[in-house]
Design an enzyme around this catalytic site. Structure first.
Site, short mmCIF file in Angstrom:
data_model
loop_
_atom_site.label_atom_id
_atom_site.label_comp_id
_atom_site.label_asym_id
_atom_site.label_seq_id
_atom_site.Cartn_x
_atom_site.Cartn_y
_atom_site.Cartn_z
N GLU A 13 -9.09 4.37 -0.18
CA GLU A 13 -9.24 4.73 1.24
C GLU A 13 -8.17 5.73 1.68
O GLU A 13 -8.38 6.48 2.63
CB GLU A 13 -9.20 3.47 2.11
N HIS A 53 -8.44 -8.26 0.60
CA HIS A 53 -7.57 -7.13 0.92
C HIS A 53 -6.36 -7.64 1.71
O HIS A 53 -6.48 -8.60 2.47
CB HIS A 53 -8.33 -6.09 1.75
N GLU A 54 -5.24 -7.00 1.52
CA GLU A 54 -3.98 -7.35 2.21
C GLU A 54 -3.56 -8.80 1.98
O GLU A 54 -2.92 -9.42 2.83
CB GLU A 54 -4.07 -7.07 3.73
N GLU A 110 -7.36 -6.01 -3.28
CA GLU A 110 -6.86 -4.65 -3.05
C GLU A 110 -5.38 -4.67 -3.45
O GLU A 110 -5.04 -4.31 -4.57
CB GLU A 110 -7.03 -4.26 -1.59
N GLU A 114 0.84 -1.20 0.00
CA GLU A 114 0.00 0.00 0.00
C GLU A 114 0.88 1.26 0.00
O GLU A 114 0.96 1.99 0.98
CB GLU A 114 -0.97 -0.06 1.18
N HIS A 128 -18.32 -9.37 5.26
CA HIS A 128 -16.97 -8.87 5.51
C HIS A 128 -16.28 -9.77 6.53
O HIS A 128 -16.83 -10.02 7.60
CB HIS A 128 -17.01 -7.43 6.05
N HIS A 129 -15.13 -10.27 6.18
CA HIS A 129 -14.30 -11.04 7.10
C HIS A 129 -12.97 -10.34 7.30
O HIS A 129 -12.02 -10.59 6.56
CB HIS A 129 -14.02 -12.45 6.56
N GLU A 130 -12.90 -9.44 8.27
CA GLU A 130 -11.59 -8.92 8.66
C GLU A 130 -10.98 -9.96 9.58
O GLU A 130 -11.53 -10.26 10.63
CB GLU A 130 -11.74 -7.56 9.37
C1 NOJ Z 1 -8.31 -2.43 5.43
C2 NOJ Z 1 -9.10 -2.55 4.19
O1 NOJ Z 1 -8.33 -2.20 3.08
C3 NOJ Z 1 -10.31 -1.65 4.32
O2 NOJ Z 1 -11.04 -1.63 3.11
C4 NOJ Z 1 -11.14 -2.14 5.47
O3 NOJ Z 1 -12.23 -1.27 5.63
C5 NOJ Z 1 -10.32 -2.15 6.75
N1 NOJ Z 1 -9.11 -2.87 6.55
C6 NOJ Z 1 -11.06 -2.78 7.91
O4 NOJ Z 1 -11.23 -4.15 7.69
CA CA Z 2 -5.88 -2.18 2.91
#
Ligand code: NOJ
Ligand code: CA
Length: 705
Positions: free
Chosen positions: A511, A486-487, A505, A173, A416-418
């Site tokens: 963002e 993402h990541e 991403e 990033e 969403h799975h963070e």
């Molecule tokens: C980073 C992600 O890129 C973003 O899109 C997300 O909202 C946040 N993490 C929280 O999970």
């Molecule tokens: Ca990110």
């Protein structure tokens, strides 16, 4: 770095058009090397090949035992993408290397570390570039390798311009640097902490990256890899004096890059080359080097646009993913109903319904909701277990009610799975999480891996995480689930094999407009670099670009005009495309939002009309499901006139173009929301001069009359 000349025993091939030429040989020490020419000009000078492992040395002591060549010309149809059909046309050269007899004076212990070893280097030479990989057949002795690195080099002819981000095992990033080999150390010094380059003091960069030569007719050269699986990602160590690069495989915490069991084929190393920058954007080489689709029935894979409970948490308005602020004060609390809601939690039933209503009204297929499940407090707390529960909604998020409400409105909720990078725990919960999605009518999930990887402090792009990503995408396919990650390890075209991997991403996304901003040039370089691996969830569609609008105390501003945000739907193509702004901001500009409503996310044809890395891109695309065309044009921070030649339109047919453009006084900095909408009649003979404001853009919908 290699200084060797080709011998009479060298082998070589030309690309189907004859414009590219590849030569391969071994030097006096039996080290394999290659070079690449384009239209008679050297692109890559003699560069070493090979792989080093604890058990067997695959870098030297070889001779060419035999070669196999074949020409292949075939086409395939992607499930989604920029083209309805992709031509896969190449000449292949497989160089079969076998161990040399021990030469006089050579240390036998070294030379015959694994007597009888063999390795094939398979080259595919396309008209737009080269791919090659190492293949290790079953060996007579040892079939387990502890890989320490690759000898793979990319040596260049001069002090080219480089477009790249710093080497880093965990994140990509970053903003891109435009520098030269000699300027690279300074350029990398400008990045803050976190960079591997800084950690090692070296000059390591990441792929996908681009080079441009200083010739009168410059060459554009893109470096990346294809089909990264079962192996770590490749960074590049840059020799700024010799003007060369060498593969740097991401290691695990113990310094080992890969544990392999043979037979094994590495990912393809890719070199796309042209004297026309537009060809770099149009190239499908990386996808062509990936395996065909592994999913038999793909009817459930559906490209889409989506809105989301998301930007609210980025605007500086103190909104949170977490439900409560209590958790820190009450360690050990596990019953979330006993927590005091903080009142700043947008992932609540009532608010989500507003997004569903908005999506339904405007024909947007999906609504992403972030912050719906238990775990965010734990992440924030000193305990830092970083455990999220993927089937435990917060008390104010009514899964049943929202499932039925979304259904009644013809909208799909997006999960969403963070994971907070607790990948090990995610694997343990995966089946339960996917079953919960299916039970509640979700068929797409955005995954996230913020933070250091658990377990073992693995890196985001090491072999273990590359394996994890493939495990998740394959398991998702079993459940007919689409993924936007993402990541995760940056894409290498695996979306051809697993088209349920709609987007990733893996770069500095939209963002960052709320975290320092992205200069207009950023989206003029991403298509040349990051996008060569696959589509990006960039999150375009930001209409309110001044952060002070959301919060008086907050400064900063997005590097864009409003019209440019519309153009990004064309210049940053993705089958999973967000409209990132708040519904209330879209209601302020309904005529501009019409374009987001109309623009497709899947194409039957694409024509790159103008392009220069970091400066401008103009592209025309044809809708996969109609005869409509769309055009997007963007520029850097300087005003520009795009020259749009409509000869892509079918001859003799009349079209009407609706143009969403910057107003004459628009400017990303002082007047970003000044746009105009006009219609003009166009046909295949039309040539249009389209003005673009500083940091601006134009988007067109072209409909047959
Ligand atoms: C980073 C992600 O890129 C973003 O899109 C997300 O909202 C946040 N993490 C929280 O999970
Ligand atoms: Ca990110």
């Amino acid at each position: 770095m290699l200084t060797a000349a080709f011998s009479a025993a060298a082998v070589g091939i030309s690309s189907p058009s004859g414009e590219l030429t590849l030569n391969v040989d071994v030097d006096a020490q039996g080290r394999p090397f290659y070079s690449l020419d384009y239209k008679g000009t050297q692109v890559i000078t003699p560069s070493l090949l090979g792989l080093t492992s604890d058990e067997t040395d695959y870098t030297r002591g070889f001779s060419i035992a035999s070669v196999d060549t074949v020409t292949v010309d075939r086409s395939w149809e992607p499930v989604w993408g920029e083209y309805a059909t992709v031509r896969d046309h190449f000449k292949e050269l497989a160089v079969n290397l076998a161990e040399n007899p021990i030469a006089a004076g050579e240390d036998p212990a070294q030379a015959s570390k694994q007597p009888g070893r063999t390795m094939t280097v398979r080259f595919r030479l396309f008209d737009d570039g080269l791919g090659f990989r190492y293949e290790f057949p079953v060996q007579p002795r040892n079939n387990y390798l502890t890989v320490r690195g690759e000898n793979t080099e990319f040596n260049f002819t001069g002090d080219h311009t480089l477009y790249c981000i710093p080497g880093d095992y965990d994140t990509d990033e970053y903003l891109f640097s435009e520098t030269t080999f000699s300027g690279l150390p300074d350029a990398l010094n400008n990045y803050g902490r976190h960079t591997e380059a800084q950690r090692t003091g070296g000059t390591t960069i990441q792929t996908p990256m681009l080079l441009k030569t200083a010739d009168a007719t410059p060459l554009y050269i893109s470096l990346h890899e294809a089909a990264l699986a079962g192996y770590p990602a490749m960074l590049l160590d840059v020799d700024t004096e010799a003007k060369g690069m060498k593969a740097h495989l991401v290691p695990d915490r113990l310094g080992v890059s890969a544990y392999l069991q043979l037979p094994f084929a590495t990912p393809w190393r890719t070199v796309i080359v042209s004297d026309d920058a537009r060809d770099i954007l149009a190239s499908q080489l990386v996808l062509n080097l990936n395996e065909p689709c592994a999913i038999e029935d793909t009817s459930w894979i559906k490209p889409m646009k989506f809105v989301g409970v998301w930007w609210e948490m980025f605007t500086g308005n103190q909104k949170t993913w977490a439900y409560s602020d209590d958790y820190l004060a009450k360690p050990g609390v596990t019953d979330y109903t006993t927590l005091t809601p903080n009142g700043r939690h947008p992932a609540n039933t009532e608010n989500v319904k507003k997004y569903i209503d908005f999506a339904s009204k405007h024909g947007i297929e999906g609504v992403l909701v972030e912050g719906w499940n238990e775990g965010w407090e734990d992440w924030a707390s000193y305990r830092k277990n970083r455990q999220f529960l993927f089937d435990k909604p917060y008390p104010d998020f009514d899964v049943d009610e929202l499932r039925e409400y979304a259904k009644s409105k013809g909208v799909k909720l997006i999960m969403h799975h963070e994971t907070a990078a607790n990948a090990a725990d995610y694997e343990r919960q995966l089946d339960r999480a996917f079953q919960f999605m299916k039970d509640n009518n979700y068929d797409a999930v955005k995954t996230g891996y913020v933070g250091a990887i658990i377990p073992r402090s693995e890196h985001h792009t090491s072999q273990w995480m590359v394996d994890h990503a493939r495990h998740v995408i394959e398991r998702a396919a079993d459940y007919q689930i689409m993924i936007d990650s993402h990541e995760a390890p940056r894409p290498t075209g695996l979306c051809r094999t697993y088209p349920n991997w709609l987007a990733q991403e893996s770069a500095r996304g939209g963002e960052f407009e709320s975290m320092g901003g992205n200069p207009p040039s950023h989206t003029c370089i991403l298509p040349f670099t990051r996008l060569k691996g696959g589509p990006m969830d960039y999150t375009p569609g930001l209409f309110e670009t001044r952060m002070s609008y959301y919060n008086e105390g907050k400064t900063g501003q997005a590097g864009t005009t409003l019209a440019r945000q519309l153009a990004l739907y064309l210049t940053m193509p993705s089958p999973m495309q967000m409209a990132c702004d708040l519904p209330e901001n879209y209601e302020r500009f309904p005529d501009a939002f019409q374009f987001i409503e109309d623009v497709p996310v899947d194409w039957s044809d694409s024509r790159y009309l103008e392009a220069e890395p970091n400066h401008y891109i103009t592209v025309a695309r044809r809708d996969k499901h109609s005869e409509d065309w769309y055009v997007g044009a963007i520029t850097d921070d300087k005003a520009r006139t795009a020259l749009i030649d409509f000869s892509f339109l079918p001859k003799g047919e009349k079209f009407e173009a609706t143009i969403y453009e910057d107003a004459p006084d628009a400017d990303w900095k002082d007047n970003p929301q000044a746009y105009r909408i006009r219609t003009v009649k166009v046909d295949s003979k039309t040539k249009l001069k389209q003005p673009l404001a500083p940091g601006g853009g134009a988007a067109m919908r072209i409909v047959k009359k």
